[in-house]
Design a protein around this motif. Structure first.
Motif, PDB file in Angstrom:
ATOM      1  N   HIS A 144       0.868  -1.171   0.000  1.00 45.24           N
ATOM      2  CA  HIS A 144       0.000   0.000   0.000  1.00 45.24           C
ATOM      3  C   HIS A 144       0.909   1.227   0.000  1.00 45.24           C
ATOM      4  O   HIS A 144       2.127   1.094   0.072  1.00 45.24           O
ATOM      5  CB  HIS A 144      -0.897   0.010   1.242  1.00 45.24           C
ATOM      6  CG  HIS A 144      -1.730  -1.224   1.415  1.00 45.24           C
ATOM      7  ND1 HIS A 144      -2.921  -1.418   0.760  1.00 45.24           N
ATOM      8  CD2 HIS A 144      -1.519  -2.345   2.144  1.00 45.24           C
ATOM      9  CE1 HIS A 144      -3.424  -2.595   1.102  1.00 45.24           C
ATOM     10  NE2 HIS A 144      -2.587  -3.187   1.936  1.00 45.24           N
ATOM     11  N   CYS A 179      -4.676   5.766  -0.145  1.00 46.70           N
ATOM     12  CA  CYS A 179      -3.737   4.712  -0.504  1.00 46.70           C
ATOM     13  C   CYS A 179      -3.393   4.990  -1.960  1.00 46.70           C
ATOM     14  O   CYS A 179      -4.271   5.150  -2.799  1.00 46.70           O
ATOM     15  CB  CYS A 179      -4.360   3.332  -0.367  1.00 46.70           C
ATOM     16  SG  CYS A 179      -3.257   2.030  -0.964  1.00 46.70           S
ATOM     17  N   GLU A 181      -1.148   3.105  -3.906  1.00 44.05           N
ATOM     18  CA  GLU A 181      -0.540   1.984  -4.610  1.00 44.05           C
ATOM     19  C   GLU A 181      -1.679   1.006  -4.887  1.00 44.05           C
ATOM     20  O   GLU A 181      -2.376   0.603  -3.946  1.00 44.05           O
ATOM     21  CB  GLU A 181       0.536   1.328  -3.724  1.00 44.05           C
ATOM     22  CG  GLU A 181       1.217   0.122  -4.347  1.00 44.05           C
ATOM     23  CD  GLU A 181       2.127   0.514  -5.508  1.00 44.05           C
ATOM     24  OE1 GLU A 181       2.935   1.431  -5.321  1.00 44.05           O
ATOM     25  OE2 GLU A 181       2.007  -0.104  -6.572  1.00 44.05           O
ATOM     26  N   TYR A 182      -1.863   0.633  -6.150  1.00 39.78           N
ATOM     27  CA  TYR A 182      -2.997  -0.236  -6.484  1.00 39.78           C
ATOM     28  C   TYR A 182      -2.881  -1.548  -5.699  1.00 39.78           C
ATOM     29  O   TYR A 182      -1.903  -2.278  -5.828  1.00 39.78           O
ATOM     30  CB  TYR A 182      -3.057  -0.524  -7.985  1.00 39.78           C
ATOM     31  CG  TYR A 182      -4.251  -1.382  -8.309  1.00 39.78           C
ATOM     32  CD1 TYR A 182      -5.530  -0.871  -8.182  1.00 39.78           C
ATOM     33  CD2 TYR A 182      -4.100  -2.703  -8.674  1.00 39.78           C
ATOM     34  CE1 TYR A 182      -6.635  -1.657  -8.418  1.00 39.78           C
ATOM     35  CE2 TYR A 182      -5.207  -3.503  -8.924  1.00 39.78           C
ATOM     36  CZ  TYR A 182      -6.470  -2.976  -8.795  1.00 39.78           C
ATOM     37  OH  TYR A 182      -7.568  -3.757  -9.014  1.00 39.78           O
ATOM     38  N   CYS A 183      -3.899  -1.846  -4.858  1.00 34.16           N
ATOM     39  CA  CYS A 183      -3.759  -2.958  -3.912  1.00 34.16           C
ATOM     40  C   CYS A 183      -4.944  -3.919  -3.966  1.00 34.16           C
ATOM     41  O   CYS A 183      -5.162  -4.684  -3.042  1.00 34.16           O
ATOM     42  CB  CYS A 183      -3.561  -2.407  -2.502  1.00 34.16           C
ATOM     43  SG  CYS A 183      -4.873  -1.295  -1.965  1.00 34.16           S
ATOM     44  N   HIS A 187      -9.138  -0.829  -3.709  1.00 34.68           N
ATOM     45  CA  HIS A 187      -8.057   0.158  -3.544  1.00 34.68           C
ATOM     46  C   HIS A 187      -8.583   1.589  -3.462  1.00 34.68           C
ATOM     47  O   HIS A 187      -8.177   2.370  -2.602  1.00 34.68           O
ATOM     48  CB  HIS A 187      -7.059   0.018  -4.703  1.00 34.68           C
ATOM     49  CG  HIS A 187      -6.239   1.230  -4.966  1.00 34.68           C
ATOM     50  ND1 HIS A 187      -5.245   1.646  -4.115  1.00 34.68           N
ATOM     51  CD2 HIS A 187      -6.271   2.126  -5.974  1.00 34.68           C
ATOM     52  CE1 HIS A 187      -4.700   2.762  -4.600  1.00 34.68           C
ATOM     53  NE2 HIS A 187      -5.302   3.064  -5.719  1.00 34.68           N
ATOM     54  N   MET A 190      -9.816   2.733  -0.128  1.00 34.93           N
ATOM     55  CA  MET A 190      -8.893   2.705   1.015  1.00 34.93           C
ATOM     56  C   MET A 190      -8.474   4.133   1.339  1.00 34.93           C
ATOM     57  O   MET A 190      -7.349   4.535   1.093  1.00 34.93           O
ATOM     58  CB  MET A 190      -7.677   1.841   0.672  1.00 34.93           C
ATOM     59  CG  MET A 190      -6.813   1.534   1.883  1.00 34.93           C
ATOM     60  SD  MET A 190      -5.685   0.204   1.499  1.00 34.93           S
ATOM     61  CE  MET A 190      -4.509   0.415   2.841  1.00 34.93           C
TER      62      MET A 190
END
Ligand code: CUA
Length: 323
Positions: A144, A179, A181-183, A187, A190
């Protein structure tokens, strides 16, 4: 001067002006050269256009002065960018010693935050205005990234290790936490808020309904998991002494040394065989699956506090931050 332009998020940390000034410099340099090149391109295309069928260009000899000019000017400019940005980067990488400590765990798809004093929150972070805040972060699953645009900070949060960042908020308010960062599928959901409060207001919030400080929660775990049966303070136990461990040089049985940090302690709890302290046997069982990332942070807070007070860790951690 440019802070009122709606191009960038509002500036709400001590880093914001530095970052923005550098950003505007980059934009300015890029815009200047883009315009210059485009203008010259058009001008030369017209000036040196082919005027008749028999028109042939002259051979062009080198021009030392010209070459030096277009080598040295960009070199100078890029060196300014390098030194300037490196200075900002170093400042952003070094939390001041008196920073308040907050611990963050990212997971799909939320932020879990713990304060030293024991307050825990999800997708919200309460901090006082005008005080540096250091975040120590890890992830329970995937990568993340902790991003607060108004503070101009962005730091990846990785499973299996700790990363840190810090900020000092300059005005009370509520700011977006993303967030970045693609998670996974959620995502984009988040997200959370950083709530910056006046110091007195923050103190009230911090003392509300707390049961146990982070370090004393860690101490309870330290007893429950049986760590205390081997890690004795006198050095007579089957495991190494942990008091004062953080920041100290550790001699390993393979002849190398390292400086004990949070990542080392975390690894030693989850994968004890990875690094064996010289003079000790590889007998410690793994605690993987038995302790969560949040509990690991509690154990580390306890070990840190032990060092700070020379023994009774929990008592030291009850003190107000920076007090
Ligand atoms: Cu967590 Cu994207």
């Amino acid at each position: 001067m440019l802070s009122n332009l709606p191009l960038l998020p509002q500036q709400a940390s001590t880093a914001a002006q530095d970052v923005d000034a550098f950003f505007y410099f980059l934009v300015g340099v890029s815009a200047f050269f883009a315009l210059l090149i485009a203008t010259l391109l058009i001008y030369f295309a017209i000036k040196y256009r082919r005027r008749s069928e028999s028109d042939r260009p002259h051979a062009i000899e080198g021009a030392l002065q010209l070459e030096l000019l277009w080598t040295l000017i960009p070199f100078g400019l890029t060196m300014v960018m390098f030194v300037w940005s490196a200075a900002i980067y170093v400042k952003l990488q070094r939390p001041p010693d008196d920073a308040i400590q907050v611990f963050a765990v990212g997971k799909q798809w939320m932020w879990k935050l713990q304060h030293i004093e024991g307050q825990r929150e999800i997708n919200e972070l309460h901090v006082p205005v005008g005080r540096p805040v250091k975040l120590t972060m890890t992830s329970e699953d995937v990568i993340h990234s902790f991003y607060v645009p108004a503070f101009r900070i962005k730091q990846d949060v990785l499973p299996g290790r700790y990363t840190t960042t810090w900020f000092q908020a300059t005005k009370p308010g509520t700011y977006h936490l993303f967030c970045t960062e693609y998670c996974g599928t959620q995502h984009s959901g988040m997200i959370g808020s950083v709530i910056v409060m006046e110091p007195a207001e923050f103190a009230t919030w911090l003392s509300g309904g707390v049961k146990q400080s982070l370090a004393s929660a860690g101490e309870t775990l330290f007893q429950q998991l049986g760590c205390s049966t081997c890690h004795l303070d006198q050095g007579t136990g089957r495991g190494p002494v942990l008091t004062g461990l953080l920041g100290k040089q550790v001699q390993l049985n393979n002849g190398t040394t390292l400086v004990a940090d949070e990542t080392y302690v975390r690894e030693s709890i989850l994968n004890p065989q990875a690094k064996i302290v010289a003079g000790y046997q590889p007998i410690m069982p793994t605690f993987k699956g038995l302790v969560s990332e949040e509990q690991l942070l509690q154990l580390i807070a306890y070990i840190k506090a032990k060092g700070a007070s020379g023994g009774d860790g929990a008592a030291a951690a009850e003190q107000p931050p920076g007090g």
